[in-house]
Design a protein around this motif. Structure first.
Motif, PDB file in Angstrom:
ATOM      1  N   SER A  60       0.827  -1.210   0.000  1.00 47.11           N
ATOM      2  CA  SER A  60       0.000   0.000   0.000  1.00 47.11           C
ATOM      3  C   SER A  60       0.858   1.256   0.000  1.00 47.11           C
ATOM      4  N   ASP A  61       1.911   1.250   0.820  1.00 47.57           N
ATOM      5  CA  ASP A  61       2.789   2.422   0.883  1.00 47.57           C
ATOM      6  C   ASP A  61       3.543   2.623  -0.424  1.00 47.57           C
ATOM      7  N   ILE A  62       3.992   1.532  -1.021  1.00 44.08           N
ATOM      8  CA  ILE A  62       4.684   1.626  -2.309  1.00 44.08           C
ATOM      9  C   ILE A  62       3.747   2.206  -3.357  1.00 44.08           C
ATOM     10  N   ALA A  63       2.531   1.709  -3.402  1.00 48.23           N
ATOM     11  CA  ALA A  63       1.545   2.191  -4.379  1.00 48.23           C
ATOM     12  C   ALA A  63       1.322   3.689  -4.219  1.00 48.23           C
ATOM     13  N   LEU A  64       1.129   4.133  -2.991  1.00 48.83           N
ATOM     14  CA  LEU A  64       0.862   5.547  -2.737  1.00 48.83           C
ATOM     15  C   LEU A  64       2.062   6.420  -3.098  1.00 48.83           C
ATOM     16  N   SER A  65       3.282   5.912  -2.825  1.00 46.42           N
ATOM     17  CA  SER A  65       4.493   6.710  -3.055  1.00 46.42           C
ATOM     18  C   SER A  65       4.748   6.982  -4.532  1.00 46.42           C
ATOM     19  N   ILE A  66       4.206   6.142  -5.419  1.00 48.71           N
ATOM     20  CA  ILE A  66       4.434   6.339  -6.853  1.00 48.71           C
ATOM     21  C   ILE A  66       3.174   6.789  -7.594  1.00 48.71           C
ATOM     22  N   GLY A  67       2.125   7.161  -6.839  1.00 49.51           N
ATOM     23  CA  GLY A  67       0.992   7.809  -7.490  1.00 49.51           C
ATOM     24  C   GLY A  67      -0.255   6.990  -7.683  1.00 49.51           C
ATOM     25  N   TYR A  68      -0.316   5.794  -7.102  1.00 51.49           N
ATOM     26  CA  TYR A  68      -1.537   4.990  -7.207  1.00 51.49           C
ATOM     27  C   TYR A  68      -2.335   5.148  -5.918  1.00 51.49           C
ATOM     28  N   LEU A  69      -3.591   5.541  -6.048  1.00 46.07           N
ATOM     29  CA  LEU A  69      -4.407   5.848  -4.886  1.00 46.07           C
ATOM     30  C   LEU A  69      -5.073   4.618  -4.278  1.00 46.07           C
ATOM     31  N   SER A  70      -4.968   3.480  -4.949  1.00 49.15           N
ATOM     32  CA  SER A  70      -5.536   2.249  -4.401  1.00 49.15           C
ATOM     33  C   SER A  70      -4.635   1.076  -4.727  1.00 49.15           C
ATOM     34  N   ASP A  71      -4.674   0.054  -3.869  1.00 48.90           N
ATOM     35  CA  ASP A  71      -3.886  -1.153  -4.103  1.00 48.90           C
ATOM     36  C   ASP A  71      -4.319  -1.843  -5.394  1.00 48.90           C
ATOM     37  N   SER A  72      -5.606  -1.815  -5.650  1.00 46.60           N
ATOM     38  CA  SER A  72      -6.103  -2.521  -6.833  1.00 46.60           C
ATOM     39  C   SER A  72      -5.617  -1.867  -8.125  1.00 46.60           C
ATOM     40  N   ALA A  73      -5.598  -0.526  -8.155  1.00 54.46           N
ATOM     41  CA  ALA A  73      -5.104   0.165  -9.351  1.00 54.46           C
ATOM     42  C   ALA A  73      -3.629  -0.128  -9.561  1.00 54.46           C
ATOM     43  N   PHE A  74      -2.864  -0.128  -8.461  1.00 56.03           N
ATOM     44  CA  PHE A  74      -1.438  -0.444  -8.548  1.00 56.03           C
ATOM     45  C   PHE A  74      -1.227  -1.873  -9.012  1.00 56.03           C
ATOM     46  N   SER A  75      -1.965  -2.816  -8.417  1.00 57.99           N
ATOM     47  CA  SER A  75      -1.800  -4.221  -8.773  1.00 57.99           C
ATOM     48  C   SER A  75      -2.130  -4.464 -10.245  1.00 57.99           C
ATOM     49  N   THR A  76      -3.182  -3.797 -10.729  1.00 59.25           N
ATOM     50  CA  THR A  76      -3.560  -3.963 -12.138  1.00 59.25           C
ATOM     51  C   THR A  76      -2.466  -3.451 -13.062  1.00 59.25           C
ATOM     52  N   ALA A  77      -1.929  -2.263 -12.767  1.00 58.87           N
ATOM     53  CA  ALA A  77      -0.872  -1.687 -13.606  1.00 58.87           C
ATOM     54  C   ALA A  77       0.401  -2.521 -13.531  1.00 58.87           C
ATOM     55  N   PHE A  78       0.763  -2.938 -12.338  1.00 50.27           N
ATOM     56  CA  PHE A  78       1.983  -3.728 -12.155  1.00 50.27           C
ATOM     57  C   PHE A  78       1.872  -5.063 -12.893  1.00 50.27           C
ATOM     58  N   SER A  79       0.742  -5.731 -12.736  1.00 45.96           N
ATOM     59  CA  SER A  79       0.546  -7.033 -13.380  1.00 45.96           C
ATOM     60  C   SER A  79       0.563  -6.914 -14.892  1.00 45.96           C
ATOM     61  N   ARG A  80       0.009  -5.815 -15.410  1.00 46.05           N
ATOM     62  CA  ARG A  80      -0.019  -5.620 -16.867  1.00 46.05           C
ATOM     63  C   ARG A  80       1.389  -5.468 -17.429  1.00 46.05           C
ATOM     64  N   ILE A  81       2.249  -4.752 -16.728  1.00 41.79           N
ATOM     65  CA  ILE A  81       3.595  -4.488 -17.227  1.00 41.79           C
ATOM     66  C   ILE A  81       4.570  -5.609 -16.897  1.00 41.79           C
TER      67      ILE A  81
ATOM     68  N   GLY B 208       3.733  -8.795 -15.510  1.00 44.85           N
ATOM     69  CA  GLY B 208       3.258 -10.155 -15.768  1.00 44.85           C
ATOM     70  C   GLY B 208       2.871 -10.931 -14.527  1.00 44.85           C
ATOM     71  N   ARG B 209       2.996 -10.326 -13.369  1.00 48.70           N
ATOM     72  CA  ARG B 209       2.557 -10.958 -12.122  1.00 48.70           C
ATOM     73  C   ARG B 209       2.230  -9.872 -11.105  1.00 48.70           C
ATOM     74  N   ALA B 210       1.455 -10.248 -10.100  1.00 49.34           N
ATOM     75  CA  ALA B 210       1.026  -9.282  -9.093  1.00 49.34           C
ATOM     76  C   ALA B 210       2.196  -8.874  -8.210  1.00 49.34           C
ATOM     77  N   PRO B 211       2.118  -7.686  -7.586  1.00 45.82           N
ATOM     78  CA  PRO B 211       3.222  -7.210  -6.742  1.00 45.82           C
ATOM     79  C   PRO B 211       3.624  -8.194  -5.649  1.00 45.82           C
ATOM     80  N   ALA B 212       2.661  -8.773  -4.935  1.00 40.69           N
ATOM     81  CA  ALA B 212       2.984  -9.704  -3.850  1.00 40.69           C
ATOM     82  C   ALA B 212       3.708 -10.925  -4.381  1.00 40.69           C
TER      83      ALA B 212
END
Length: 312
Positions: A270-291, A293-297
């Motif tokens: 959550s802190d990583i997501a917020l620090s780079i401009g994603y306001l929700s974990d789900s938005a971050f996870s979606t963007a990360f997985s798209r680029i 190929g796997r979820a952040p965790a």
């Protein structure tokens, strides 16, 4: 924000010396393919750089060559050595160095060469920074600071002082930074990429703004306003210079920062997501997985497991 400092710090580059080569007479060696940028410095004498495609290049004492990841190439006393090297290389394994020497005496030559290793997750970033080939002659007045660093590397290579390996590793890190600095002023005819963008003042300003405040909700319109350009002209010019649209560059940089934080910090997702401009974990996870190929965790678990295995 110093964008170059930002990127080099993230990559944590290390230069690995593949060898110091001493030769006399007629000689040659092949350097195998490696998926990493490679460099060569002529400490004494001269040699020819013989690529698989393109013209031969004479390198004199003090001359420096850096290549992005390339297929096998040759270094030799003269271009006519190529047939002997080719015959030997055909019988060798793909990753082997091949050396030929006729045993005759002549001008002594010493070369120092190596390649740059970076954190595996950022290898593509370094490759994208570099032009295909950078060749700097010792007589080039504009080389300035880089030439002085290369002279120090040559002195270390010729000596056996205590702490030689440590000093050499630090010097080659500085060498990479100086190499990346210099082409910003000489980008005519270079491929699109980060260096090309940094050579264009308005685009460089936009890159600096994004790096300085990566969490900000940047848009093409807001970036264009920062550099005094229309939205359409800025978007087209950024894509031409950098090779991707502003939004794509920002997204890729955010994910690069996230990958580094996931592997090298204890920050929560959550802190990583917020620090780079994603306001929700789900938005971050979606963007990360798209680029990636796997979820952040999942990426964090796999990276930590690989690191633990490497230390056993």
């Amino acid at each position: 924000m110093d964008v170059l400092n930002d990127i080099v710090r993230l990559m944590r580059p290390q230069a690995v010396l593949w060898k110091t080569v001493d030769a006399q007479g007629r000689w040659g060696m092949t350097v195998p393919h490696r998926d990493a940028p490679r460099f060569c410095l002529v400490v004494a004498g001269h040699c020819w750089f013989l690529p698989e495609a393109g013209p031969a290049l004479l390198m004199q004492q003090g001359d420096y060559l850096l290549l992005a990841a390339k297929p096998r190439y040759c270094l030799a006393s003269d271009p006519e050595v190529s047939p002997q090297l080719a015959a030997l290389a055909d019988k060798s394994r793909e990753g082997d160095y091949v050396r030929w020497n006729d045993g005759s005496r002549g001008e002594p030559t010493r070369l120092v060469g190596g390649y740059f290793q970076v954190e595996a997750e950022h290898a593509a970033l370094l490759s994208g920074l570099l032009p295909e080939l950078i060749f700097i002659r010792s007589s080039d007045e504009e080389a300035g600071r880089l030439t002085r660093v290369l002279e120090l590397i040559g002195e270390e290579a010729l000596g056996e002082r205590p702490g030689r390996d440590l000093v050499m590793s630090r010097l080659v890190e500085v060498m990479l930074v100086e190499v990346l600095r210099r082409p910003m002023q000489h980008m005519q005819g270079q491929r699109a990429g980060w260096l090309s963008g940094m050579a264009d003042p308005p685009i460089a300003t936009a890159l600096q703004k994004m790096h300085a405040d990566v969490a900000r909700h940047w848009t093409v319109a807001s970036l264009a306003k920062q550099v005094g350009m229309s939205r359409a002209v800025f978007a087209r010019r950024f894509a031409e210079r950098v090779g991707v649209a502003p939004a794509t560059y920002l997204s890729n940089w955010r994910i690069a920062l996230a990958k580094d934080a996931l592997l090298n910090s204890e920050q929560s997702i959550s802190d990583i997501a917020l620090s780079i401009g994603y306001l929700s974990d789900s938005a971050f996870s979606t963007a990360f997985s798209r680029i990636v190929g796997r979820a952040p965790a999942s990426y964090r678990r796999a990276g930590r497991k690989g690191s633990d295995a490497a230390t056993i």
